[in-house]
Write a protein that holds these residues in place. Structure first.
Motif, PDB file in Angstrom:
ATOM      1  N   GLN A  32       0.830  -1.207   0.000  1.00  0.00           N
ATOM      2  CA  GLN A  32       0.000   0.000   0.000  1.00  0.00           C
ATOM      3  C   GLN A  32       0.866   1.259   0.000  1.00  0.00           C
ATOM      4  O   GLN A  32       0.603   2.200  -0.755  1.00  0.00           O
ATOM      5  CB  GLN A  32      -0.938   0.017   1.222  1.00  0.00           C
ATOM      6  N   HIS A  33       1.890   1.287   0.833  1.00  0.00           N
ATOM      7  CA  HIS A  33       2.762   2.461   0.888  1.00  0.00           C
ATOM      8  C   HIS A  33       3.547   2.629  -0.410  1.00  0.00           C
ATOM      9  O   HIS A  33       3.718   3.748  -0.904  1.00  0.00           O
ATOM     10  CB  HIS A  33       3.717   2.375   2.082  1.00  0.00           C
ATOM     11  N   LEU A  34       4.039   1.522  -0.962  1.00  0.00           N
ATOM     12  CA  LEU A  34       4.795   1.603  -2.215  1.00  0.00           C
ATOM     13  C   LEU A  34       3.897   2.011  -3.378  1.00  0.00           C
ATOM     14  O   LEU A  34       4.322   2.752  -4.259  1.00  0.00           O
ATOM     15  CB  LEU A  34       5.508   0.285  -2.491  1.00  0.00           C
ATOM     16  N   ASN A  35       2.636   1.547  -3.383  1.00  0.00           N
ATOM     17  CA  ASN A  35       1.671   2.003  -4.401  1.00  0.00           C
ATOM     18  C   ASN A  35       1.536   3.515  -4.379  1.00  0.00           C
ATOM     19  O   ASN A  35       1.588   4.180  -5.416  1.00  0.00           O
ATOM     20  CB  ASN A  35       0.289   1.382  -4.164  1.00  0.00           C
ATOM     21  N   THR A  36       1.376   4.068  -3.196  1.00  0.00           N
ATOM     22  CA  THR A  36       1.231   5.513  -3.052  1.00  0.00           C
ATOM     23  C   THR A  36       2.483   6.235  -3.522  1.00  0.00           C
ATOM     24  O   THR A  36       2.404   7.207  -4.283  1.00  0.00           O
ATOM     25  CB  THR A  36       0.934   5.876  -1.579  1.00  0.00           C
ATOM     26  N   LEU A  37       3.638   5.758  -3.098  1.00  0.00           N
ATOM     27  CA  LEU A  37       4.911   6.387  -3.458  1.00  0.00           C
ATOM     28  C   LEU A  37       5.143   6.357  -4.971  1.00  0.00           C
ATOM     29  O   LEU A  37       5.485   7.369  -5.582  1.00  0.00           O
ATOM     30  CB  LEU A  37       6.061   5.689  -2.731  1.00  0.00           C
ATOM     31  N   VAL A  38       4.926   5.195  -5.592  1.00  0.00           N
ATOM     32  CA  VAL A  38       5.172   5.049  -7.041  1.00  0.00           C
ATOM     33  C   VAL A  38       4.212   5.915  -7.843  1.00  0.00           C
ATOM     34  O   VAL A  38       4.623   6.612  -8.778  1.00  0.00           O
ATOM     35  CB  VAL A  38       5.073   3.564  -7.458  1.00  0.00           C
ATOM     36  N   ASN A  39       2.945   5.892  -7.495  1.00  0.00           N
ATOM     37  CA  ASN A  39       1.974   6.672  -8.265  1.00  0.00           C
ATOM     38  C   ASN A  39       2.135   8.172  -8.055  1.00  0.00           C
ATOM     39  O   ASN A  39       1.909   8.957  -8.968  1.00  0.00           O
ATOM     40  CB  ASN A  39       0.554   6.189  -7.986  1.00  0.00           C
ATOM     41  N   ASP A  40       2.584   8.594  -6.871  1.00  0.00           N
ATOM     42  CA  ASP A  40       2.928  10.014  -6.675  1.00  0.00           C
ATOM     43  C   ASP A  40       4.115  10.394  -7.549  1.00  0.00           C
ATOM     44  O   ASP A  40       4.136  11.477  -8.147  1.00  0.00           O
ATOM     45  CB  ASP A  40       3.248  10.301  -5.207  1.00  0.00           C
ATOM     46  N   TYR A  41       5.110   9.511  -7.631  1.00  0.00           N
ATOM     47  CA  TYR A  41       6.272   9.773  -8.478  1.00  0.00           C
ATOM     48  C   TYR A  41       5.841   9.897  -9.944  1.00  0.00           C
ATOM     49  O   TYR A  41       6.291  10.786 -10.664  1.00  0.00           O
ATOM     50  CB  TYR A  41       7.312   8.657  -8.331  1.00  0.00           C
ATOM     51  N   ILE A  42       4.958   9.011 -10.389  1.00  0.00           N
ATOM     52  CA  ILE A  42       4.480   9.047 -11.781  1.00  0.00           C
ATOM     53  C   ILE A  42       3.759  10.366 -12.056  1.00  0.00           C
ATOM     54  O   ILE A  42       3.953  10.978 -13.097  1.00  0.00           O
ATOM     55  CB  ILE A  42       3.567   7.839 -12.076  1.00  0.00           C
ATOM     56  N   GLN A  43       2.938  10.819 -11.123  1.00  0.00           N
ATOM     57  CA  GLN A  43       2.216  12.080 -11.319  1.00  0.00           C
ATOM     58  C   GLN A  43       3.166  13.267 -11.389  1.00  0.00           C
ATOM     59  O   GLN A  43       2.965  14.179 -12.182  1.00  0.00           O
ATOM     60  CB  GLN A  43       1.204  12.303 -10.202  1.00  0.00           C
ATOM     61  N   LYS A  44       4.211  13.263 -10.564  1.00  0.00           N
ATOM     62  CA  LYS A  44       5.131  14.395 -10.531  1.00  0.00           C
ATOM     63  C   LYS A  44       6.143  14.379 -11.667  1.00  0.00           C
ATOM     64  O   LYS A  44       6.495  15.420 -12.212  1.00  0.00           O
ATOM     65  CB  LYS A  44       5.880  14.428  -9.201  1.00  0.00           C
ATOM     66  N   HIS A  45       6.631  13.196 -12.025  1.00  0.00           N
ATOM     67  CA  HIS A  45       7.726  13.112 -12.986  1.00  0.00           C
ATOM     68  C   HIS A  45       7.337  12.457 -14.313  1.00  0.00           C
ATOM     69  O   HIS A  45       8.174  12.359 -15.198  1.00  0.00           O
ATOM     70  CB  HIS A  45       8.902  12.329 -12.392  1.00  0.00           C
ATOM     71  N   GLY A  46       6.114  11.988 -14.424  1.00  0.00           N
ATOM     72  CA  GLY A  46       5.686  11.327 -15.644  1.00  0.00           C
ATOM     73  C   GLY A  46       5.589  12.291 -16.799  1.00  0.00           C
ATOM     74  O   GLY A  46       5.374  13.489 -16.617  1.00  0.00           O
ATOM     75  N   LYS A  47       5.752  11.754 -17.997  1.00  0.00           N
ATOM     76  CA  LYS A  47       5.664  12.573 -19.200  1.00  0.00           C
ATOM     77  C   LYS A  47       4.224  13.027 -19.394  1.00  0.00           C
ATOM     78  O   LYS A  47       3.290  12.237 -19.309  1.00  0.00           O
ATOM     79  CB  LYS A  47       6.119  11.747 -20.411  1.00  0.00           C
ATOM     80  N   LYS A  48       4.055  14.291 -19.634  1.00  0.00           N
ATOM     81  CA  LYS A  48       2.724  14.834 -19.871  1.00  0.00           C
ATOM     82  C   LYS A  48       2.323  14.525 -21.305  1.00  0.00           C
ATOM     83  O   LYS A  48       3.094  14.667 -22.225  1.00  0.00           O
ATOM     84  CB  LYS A  48       2.705  16.348 -19.650  1.00  0.00           C
TER      85      LYS A  48
ATOM     86  N   ASN B 164      -1.069  12.390 -23.858  1.00  0.00           N
ATOM     87  CA  ASN B 164      -2.374  11.751 -23.962  1.00  0.00           C
ATOM     88  C   ASN B 164      -2.480  10.487 -23.121  1.00  0.00           C
ATOM     89  O   ASN B 164      -3.565  10.098 -22.734  1.00  0.00           O
ATOM     90  CB  ASN B 164      -2.670  11.409 -25.427  1.00  0.00           C
ATOM     91  N   PHE B 165      -1.364   9.815 -22.880  1.00  0.00           N
ATOM     92  CA  PHE B 165      -1.403   8.539 -22.201  1.00  0.00           C
ATOM     93  C   PHE B 165      -0.968   8.672 -20.752  1.00  0.00           C
ATOM     94  O   PHE B 165       0.113   9.155 -20.458  1.00  0.00           O
ATOM     95  CB  PHE B 165      -0.484   7.532 -22.907  1.00  0.00           C
ATOM     96  N   SER B 166      -1.842   8.271 -19.866  1.00  0.00           N
ATOM     97  CA  SER B 166      -1.485   8.222 -18.455  1.00  0.00           C
ATOM     98  C   SER B 166      -1.532   6.757 -18.035  1.00  0.00           C
ATOM     99  O   SER B 166      -2.225   5.945 -18.641  1.00  0.00           O
ATOM    100  CB  SER B 166      -2.441   9.064 -17.627  1.00  0.00           C
ATOM    101  N   TYR B 167      -0.782   6.436 -16.999  1.00  0.00           N
ATOM    102  CA  TYR B 167      -0.763   5.058 -16.525  1.00  0.00           C
ATOM    103  C   TYR B 167      -0.610   5.058 -15.019  1.00  0.00           C
ATOM    104  O   TYR B 167      -0.258   6.052 -14.404  1.00  0.00           O
ATOM    105  CB  TYR B 167       0.353   4.261 -17.191  1.00  0.00           C
ATOM    106  N   SER B 168      -0.914   3.926 -14.438  1.00  0.00           N
ATOM    107  CA  SER B 168      -0.750   3.775 -13.002  1.00  0.00           C
ATOM    108  C   SER B 168      -0.154   2.405 -12.715  1.00  0.00           C
ATOM    109  O   SER B 168      -0.236   1.495 -13.534  1.00  0.00           O
ATOM    110  CB  SER B 168      -2.088   3.939 -12.272  1.00  0.00           C
ATOM    111  N   VAL B 169       0.445   2.286 -11.536  1.00  0.00           N
ATOM    112  CA  VAL B 169       1.061   1.042 -11.096  1.00  0.00           C
ATOM    113  C   VAL B 169       0.315   0.581  -9.861  1.00  0.00           C
ATOM    114  O   VAL B 169       0.019   1.377  -8.962  1.00  0.00           O
ATOM    115  CB  VAL B 169       2.561   1.249 -10.781  1.00  0.00           C
TER     116      VAL B 169
END
Length: 186
Positions: free
Chosen positions: A51-67, A69-74
């Motif tokens: 649960q904690h790693l899910n939150t950490l990874v998805n926060d990282y994706i939101q902050k550093h992910g490429k802006k 058309n395609f969004s993704y989650s882990v």
């Protein structure tokens, strides 16, 4: 009669173009170079949960992910799932990739035994990984080995702060046992 010749000629040209396009897109790539990092310093063990790693990874994706058309989650559950919704002809189709994460002797997380689906269609893994490796903007700590159907997360290349080196120690999703070592090199 002339329209039949033109139709089949155009059909042949389209088929040839599509075949060349798929051949170019899905050429296999070479195996990646995965570095072995040996560091000295004070080492601490950090244990976390899915649960904690899910939150950490998805926060990282939101902050550093490429802006774009395609969004993704882990999502870490019984396996590691990467999900996305891709627009196709005005509808969105779910793309799901599932992996079994393990840790190798160098402290890298290895995502193996992948399954990939696009809607209800099961996709050929080596071709998809080759396509992702060639066309996706991936961080330098993600290495794709399409030939062996694996993705390496080179944890030691993830920069958390200057002077800190991170390595994976355990990654057992069934037991919810995820452990990293943090070495302070300064």
């Amino acid at each position: 009669m002339k329209w039949k010749v033109l139709f089949f000629g155009l059909l042949g040209i389209n088929s040839l173009v599509m075949a060349l396009l798929f051949f170019y897109m899905f050429q296999s790539s070479s195996s990646p170079h995965i570095p072995n990092v040996s560091v000295k310093g004070s080492t601490f063990i950090v244990q976390t949960s899915k649960q904690h790693l899910n939150t950490l990874v998805n926060d990282y994706i939101q902050k550093h992910g490429k802006k774009g058309n395609f969004s993704y989650s882990v999502q870490l559950a019984d396996r590691l799932y990467i999900t996305s919704a891709i627009p196709v002809f005005g509808k969105t189709v779910d793309l799901t990739m599932a992996f079994d994460p393990t840790v190798d002797e160098n402290g890298h997380v290895v995502l193996a035994h992948p399954t990939m689906t696009f809607g209800q269609l099961r996709l050929p893994v080596p071709y998809v990984l080759t396509y992702i490796n060639k066309h996706a903007s991936l961080p330098n700590w993600v290495k794709i080995d399409a030939k062996h159907e694996r993705i390496y997360i080179v944890v030691s290349n993830i920069r958390i702060k200057e002077g800190f080196v991170l390595k994976a120690k355990t990654f057992d999703l069934n037991k919810n046992d995820i452990t990293f070592t943090v070495t302070i090199t300064k």
